[in-house]
Design a protein around this motif. Structure first.
Motif, PDB file in Angstrom:
ATOM      1  N   PRO A   9       0.813  -1.228   0.000  1.00 33.84           N
ATOM      2  CA  PRO A   9       0.000   0.000   0.000  1.00 33.84           C
ATOM      3  C   PRO A   9       0.842   1.273   0.000  1.00 33.84           C
ATOM      4  CG  PRO A   9      -0.923  -1.588   1.533  1.00 33.84           C
ATOM      5  CD  PRO A   9       0.406  -2.143   1.100  1.00 33.84           C
ATOM      6  N   GLY A  10       2.010   1.230   0.657  1.00 30.77           N
ATOM      7  CA  GLY A  10       2.877   2.406   0.634  1.00 30.77           C
ATOM      8  C   GLY A  10       3.371   2.727  -0.758  1.00 30.77           C
ATOM      9  N   VAL A  11       3.655   1.703  -1.544  1.00 34.18           N
ATOM     10  CA  VAL A  11       4.069   1.921  -2.935  1.00 34.18           C
ATOM     11  C   VAL A  11       2.902   2.443  -3.760  1.00 34.18           C
ATOM     12  CG1 VAL A  11       5.025   0.807  -4.984  1.00 34.18           C
ATOM     13  CG2 VAL A  11       5.789   0.086  -2.717  1.00 34.18           C
ATOM     14  N   ALA A  12       1.713   1.861  -3.556  1.00 32.93           N
ATOM     15  CA  ALA A  12       0.553   2.232  -4.364  1.00 32.93           C
ATOM     16  C   ALA A  12       0.089   3.658  -4.102  1.00 32.93           C
ATOM     17  CB  ALA A  12      -0.591   1.249  -4.089  1.00 32.93           C
ATOM     18  N   ARG A  13       0.362   4.215  -2.926  1.00 29.77           N
ATOM     19  CA  ARG A  13      -0.129   5.552  -2.588  1.00 29.77           C
ATOM     20  C   ARG A  13       0.765   6.671  -3.097  1.00 29.77           C
ATOM     21  NH1 ARG A  13      -1.449   3.632   3.591  1.00 29.77           N
ATOM     22  NH2 ARG A  13      -3.301   2.402   3.072  1.00 29.77           N
ATOM     23  N   ILE A  14       1.959   6.357  -3.533  1.00 28.13           N
ATOM     24  CA  ILE A  14       2.890   7.413  -3.963  1.00 28.13           C
ATOM     25  C   ILE A  14       2.318   8.261  -5.098  1.00 28.13           C
ATOM     26  CG2 ILE A  14       5.132   7.811  -5.049  1.00 28.13           C
ATOM     27  CD1 ILE A  14       6.272   5.578  -3.343  1.00 28.13           C
ATOM     28  N   PRO A  15       1.756   7.689  -6.169  1.00 30.95           N
ATOM     29  CA  PRO A  15       1.216   8.560  -7.232  1.00 30.95           C
ATOM     30  C   PRO A  15       0.038   9.408  -6.780  1.00 30.95           C
ATOM     31  CG  PRO A  15       0.739   6.247  -7.673  1.00 30.95           C
ATOM     32  CD  PRO A  15       1.720   6.267  -6.567  1.00 30.95           C
ATOM     33  N   TYR A  16      -0.724   8.957  -5.804  1.00 36.09           N
ATOM     34  CA  TYR A  16      -1.837   9.744  -5.290  1.00 36.09           C
ATOM     35  C   TYR A  16      -1.326  10.940  -4.474  1.00 36.09           C
ATOM     36  CZ  TYR A  16      -4.882   5.936  -6.732  1.00 36.09           C
ATOM     37  OH  TYR A  16      -5.566   4.999  -7.473  1.00 36.09           O
ATOM     38  N   LEU A  17      -0.264  10.737  -3.724  1.00 37.32           N
ATOM     39  CA  LEU A  17       0.344  11.865  -3.020  1.00 37.32           C
ATOM     40  C   LEU A  17       0.896  12.877  -4.012  1.00 37.32           C
ATOM     41  CD1 LEU A  17       1.409  13.297  -0.485  1.00 37.32           C
ATOM     42  CD2 LEU A  17       3.436  11.807  -0.592  1.00 37.32           C
ATOM     43  N   SER A  18       1.515  12.402  -5.081  1.00 38.44           N
ATOM     44  CA  SER A  18       2.036  13.304  -6.114  1.00 38.44           C
ATOM     45  C   SER A  18       0.912  14.126  -6.740  1.00 38.44           C
ATOM     46  CB  SER A  18       2.769  12.484  -7.183  1.00 38.44           C
ATOM     47  OG  SER A  18       3.181  13.302  -8.252  1.00 38.44           O
ATOM     48  N   ARG A  19      -0.206  13.498  -7.019  1.00 43.07           N
ATOM     49  CA  ARG A  19      -1.341  14.221  -7.605  1.00 43.07           C
ATOM     50  C   ARG A  19      -1.878  15.255  -6.628  1.00 43.07           C
ATOM     51  NH1 ARG A  19      -6.276  10.565  -9.340  1.00 43.07           N
ATOM     52  NH2 ARG A  19      -4.519   9.491 -10.341  1.00 43.07           N
ATOM     53  N   TRP A  20      -1.949  14.903  -5.332  1.00 46.43           N
ATOM     54  CA  TRP A  20      -2.429  15.853  -4.318  1.00 46.43           C
ATOM     55  C   TRP A  20      -1.516  17.073  -4.233  1.00 46.43           C
ATOM     56  CZ3 TRP A  20      -0.404  17.069   0.718  1.00 46.43           C
ATOM     57  CH2 TRP A  20      -1.284  17.793   1.545  1.00 46.43           C
ATOM     58  N   LEU A  21      -0.249  16.885  -4.494  1.00 45.57           N
ATOM     59  CA  LEU A  21       0.713  17.994  -4.481  1.00 45.57           C
ATOM     60  C   LEU A  21       0.831  18.676  -5.840  1.00 45.57           C
ATOM     61  CD1 LEU A  21       3.543  16.439  -2.280  1.00 45.57           C
ATOM     62  CD2 LEU A  21       1.961  18.270  -1.651  1.00 45.57           C
ATOM     63  N   GLY A  22      -0.145  18.523  -6.674  1.00 47.93           N
ATOM     64  CA  GLY A  22      -0.152  19.225  -7.957  1.00 47.93           C
ATOM     65  C   GLY A  22       0.819  18.659  -8.967  1.00 47.93           C
ATOM     66  N   GLY A  23       1.167  17.396  -8.832  1.00 49.14           N
ATOM     67  CA  GLY A  23       2.067  16.779  -9.796  1.00 49.14           C
ATOM     68  C   GLY A  23       3.528  16.779  -9.376  1.00 49.14           C
ATOM     69  N   LYS A  24       3.830  17.163  -8.149  1.00 53.81           N
ATOM     70  CA  LYS A  24       5.223  17.155  -7.700  1.00 53.81           C
ATOM     71  C   LYS A  24       5.754  15.723  -7.725  1.00 53.81           C
ATOM     72  CE  LYS A  24       8.327  18.366  -3.921  1.00 53.81           C
ATOM     73  NZ  LYS A  24       9.267  19.046  -4.830  1.00 53.81           N
ATOM     74  N   GLU A  25       7.001  15.582  -8.152  1.00 52.54           N
ATOM     75  CA  GLU A  25       7.616  14.262  -8.246  1.00 52.54           C
ATOM     76  C   GLU A  25       8.008  13.764  -6.850  1.00 52.54           C
ATOM     77  OE1 GLU A  25      11.306  11.974 -10.547  1.00 52.54           O
ATOM     78  OE2 GLU A  25      11.200  14.173 -10.522  1.00 52.54           O
ATOM     79  N   ILE A  26       7.592  12.591  -6.526  1.00 54.09           N
ATOM     80  CA  ILE A  26       7.971  11.937  -5.270  1.00 54.09           C
ATOM     81  C   ILE A  26       9.160  11.029  -5.591  1.00 54.09           C
ATOM     82  CG2 ILE A  26       7.190  10.559  -3.318  1.00 54.09           C
ATOM     83  CD1 ILE A  26       5.683  13.210  -3.709  1.00 54.09           C
ATOM     84  N   ARG A  27      10.331  11.442  -5.131  1.00 51.47           N
ATOM     85  CA  ARG A  27      11.547  10.726  -5.519  1.00 51.47           C
ATOM     86  C   ARG A  27      12.020   9.727  -4.476  1.00 51.47           C
ATOM     87  NH1 ARG A  27      15.904  15.045  -6.513  1.00 51.47           N
ATOM     88  NH2 ARG A  27      17.131  13.126  -6.722  1.00 51.47           N
ATOM     89  N   VAL A  28      11.478   9.791  -3.259  1.00 49.29           N
ATOM     90  CA  VAL A  28      11.962   8.940  -2.184  1.00 49.29           C
ATOM     91  C   VAL A  28      10.864   7.962  -1.760  1.00 49.29           C
ATOM     92  CG1 VAL A  28      12.981   8.849   0.123  1.00 49.29           C
ATOM     93  CG2 VAL A  28      13.451  10.806  -1.375  1.00 49.29           C
ATOM     94  N   GLY A  29      11.215   6.675  -1.775  1.00 48.70           N
ATOM     95  CA  GLY A  29      10.364   5.646  -1.202  1.00 48.70           C
ATOM     96  C   GLY A  29      10.985   5.170   0.103  1.00 48.70           C
ATOM     97  N   HIS A  30      10.198   5.156   1.189  1.00 43.29           N
ATOM     98  CA  HIS A  30      10.757   4.930   2.527  1.00 43.29           C
ATOM     99  C   HIS A  30       9.954   3.838   3.225  1.00 43.29           C
ATOM    100  CE1 HIS A  30      11.933   6.821   6.691  1.00 43.29           C
ATOM    101  NE2 HIS A  30      12.506   5.645   6.475  1.00 43.29           N
ATOM    102  N   THR A  31      10.664   2.833   3.762  1.00 42.42           N
ATOM    103  CA  THR A  31      10.001   1.783   4.534  1.00 42.42           C
ATOM    104  C   THR A  31      10.949   1.254   5.602  1.00 42.42           C
ATOM    105  OG1 THR A  31       8.656  -0.214   4.377  1.00 42.42           O
ATOM    106  CG2 THR A  31      10.661  -0.183   3.087  1.00 42.42           C
ATOM    107  N   TYR A  32      10.452   0.286   6.396  1.00 36.21           N
ATOM    108  CA  TYR A  32      11.178  -0.259   7.552  1.00 36.21           C
ATOM    109  C   TYR A  32      11.153  -1.777   7.494  1.00 36.21           C
ATOM    110  CZ  TYR A  32      10.550   4.411   9.619  1.00 36.21           C
ATOM    111  OH  TYR A  32      10.565   5.765   9.856  1.00 36.21           O
TER     112      TYR A  32
END
Length: 501
Positions: free
Chosen positions: A54-77
């Motif tokens: 789910p963390g991977v799948a949500r990255i493009p939705y966060l980018s869209r919420w930020l007006g198309g800003k590129e999300i370059r960092v994927g972070h997990t534990y």
């Protein structure tokens, strides 16, 4: 002297004008830098959205919420409950590796615990023993397996945030119980992972802001085994506001100065809201601090209470974050999915309606049972007449009464005297045994049974010395005792001298 004075005046005016222009340019530079930071900064930005797919799948939705800003960092534990998890035996690493490989400009950040039972509230005494065992090389093989796993997945350039927040008290990989052996343990882990062919790892050493349990500088393992000096900084003490977050001992400013002195890049692997709730001033100041000091990357922790996108309880901070990072300012409001997993519509299969057969209920006739009429007995009943023994006349039978059935007692048989003949005693009338009566709701009427006619005892023989009188006790006692008589013997024989006839 007027001319020189005018030249001096003109020179002064020109100097002041140039100074004002220069000052204006200098004052405008942060605004342009801030705007450029939001729109086209080279600082890699990301958010912790979930540890797995789910963390991977949500990255493009966060980018869209930020007006198309590129999300370059994927972070997990990685999970720290067992060594198997620390070795990378988890399926979600494949999802993150696939996301990282899709674009060369992306960065994969992985937090790695240094001990199993990492959040198990282990005592300081046991932590010290575990640190010493690690410093002696007992756990090298676990981290070598992790390095091999990451290289096999195609992410050899992963940023490893090893033993994060080691200056606190939360984790089993904390430094405080034995700082010297902790640093030796860190070195062994880094060397074990770097020994794997094909690796290109960067090791991020990231304490908490502030002193916490121990000053974080006492846990620094050395420039040869650290690539990035990071810091986790949430909106909480120590410090009452952002200015104190910067200036306090072991604060944000000391972090920047320490990294610069050691020639290292900085990072902010974790930051976000916390103790002071929805605090837009903290978000605004933190984003300006990041833009000013140019870390290699930063990732906000985006779940409640820390986040600004998935957490809806911080609307003012969310607006500041979005306005600052959107390339073209706020865009249209897009609903944030809780779990952005594609929804596959379920086909509607009509359920056949089967009519339920109507089964008539059989009517069972209830038999009508006539109620028998029971004659009421007339009370009082007449008492039986018992004649006196002195009247030897014929006895009339009394009224017939219904009598209960009693067991028939034995009738004594008189023994005849050898000298004198006995009168004949009539035999008792046999009483028929009662027949079993079937139980019924009501008692059956009592029908009087016909009684046999009384038998008159024969007269005694002539000239007999014995005189018998029959006794009549009524029907009830007669049934019980049978026919009885009283016999009187008179010694009037010829030899007595008193025989009358």
């Amino acid at each position: 002297m007027p001319r020189p004075r005018r030249r001096l005046t003109s020179t002064c005016i020109g100097t002041v004008t140039a100074g004002l222009l220069a000052t204006g340019a200098a004052l405008a530079a942060p605004e342009e830098g801030e705007a450029q930071g939001g729109q086209g900064s080279d600082i890699a930005m990301g958010a912790y959205l979930d540890y797995g797919p789910p963390g991977v799948a949500r990255i493009p939705y966060l980018s869209r919420w930020l007006g198309g800003k590129e999300i370059r960092v994927g972070h997990t534990y990685l999970p720290g409950d067992r060594w198997a998890g620390i070795e990378g035996n988890v399926s979600f690493l494949e999802d993150w590796a696939e996301w990282r490989q899709a674009d060369d400009d992306r960065m994969f950040v992985l937090n790695v615990p240094m001990q199993e039972h990492n959040e198990g509230r282990v005592s300081d005494y046991r932590v010290a023993r575990l640190i010493r065992a690690g410093a002696e090389g007992e756990h090298d093989e676990h981290f070598r397996k992790l390095a091999e796993r990451l290289v096999d997945l195609g992410v050899p350039d992963t940023v490893i945030v090893l033993g994060w927040e080691m200056n606190g008290i939360t984790y089993t990989h904390r430094c405080g119980p034995d700082p010297e052996n902790w640093k030796a343990y860190w070195k062994r882990i880094v060397r074990a992972m770097r020994s794997v062919p094909g690796q290109e790892f960067k090791f991020d050493w990231a304490p908490n802001r502030g002193k916490d349990a121990i000053g974080w500088t006492e846990c620094y393992p050395g420039d040869d085994v650290v690539d990035i000096v990071g810091m986790d900084s949430y909106d909480q003490g120590p410090g009452r506001d952002f200015d104190e977050y910067v200036s306090q001992p072991y604060g944000l400013q000391q972090h920047v100065d320490f990294a610069k002195a050691h020639g290292k890049a900085i990072s902010y692997p974790e930051w976000g809201l916390f103790r002071r709730g929805d605090n837009p001033e903290y978000v605004r100041r933190m984003l300006k601090w990041i833009e000013q000091n140019k870390p290699l990357y930063h990732t906000i922790t985006d779940y409640c209470p820390h986040g600004v996108w998935q957490c809806k309880q911080n609307p003012r901070s969310s607006k500041v974050f979005r306005d600052a990072l959107s390339p073209d300012g706020p865009g249209p409001v897009i609903p944030t999915p809780v779990v952005p997993t594609p929804v596959v519509p379920t086909p509607m299969v009509p359920t056949p309606v089967i009519p339920t057969p109507v089964i008539p209920t059989p009517v069972v006739p209830v038999p009508q049972i006539p109620t028998p009429e029971i004659p009421s007995p007339v009370w009082p009943l007449p008492s039986p007449e018992i004649p006196a023994p002195a009247s030897p006349g014929p006895v009339k039978p009394g009224p017939v009464l219904p009598s209960p059935v009693w067991p028939e007692p034995p009738v004594p048989v008189p023994v005849p005297s050898p000298a004198r003949p006995s009168p004949q005693v009539p035999a008792p009338v046999p009483v028929p045994a009662p027949s079993p009566v079937a139980p019924s709701p009501r008692p059956s009427p009592v029908v009087p049974k016909p009684e046999p006619a009384p038998t008159t005892p024969p007269p005694p023989p002539a000239n007999s010395s014995q005189w018998c009188l029959p006794l009549n006790f009524g029907d009830w006692l007669s049934h019980l005792l049978g026919k009885q008589s009283v016999c009187l013997k008179f010694d009037w024989g010829k030899d007595s001298g008193s025989w009358p006839f």
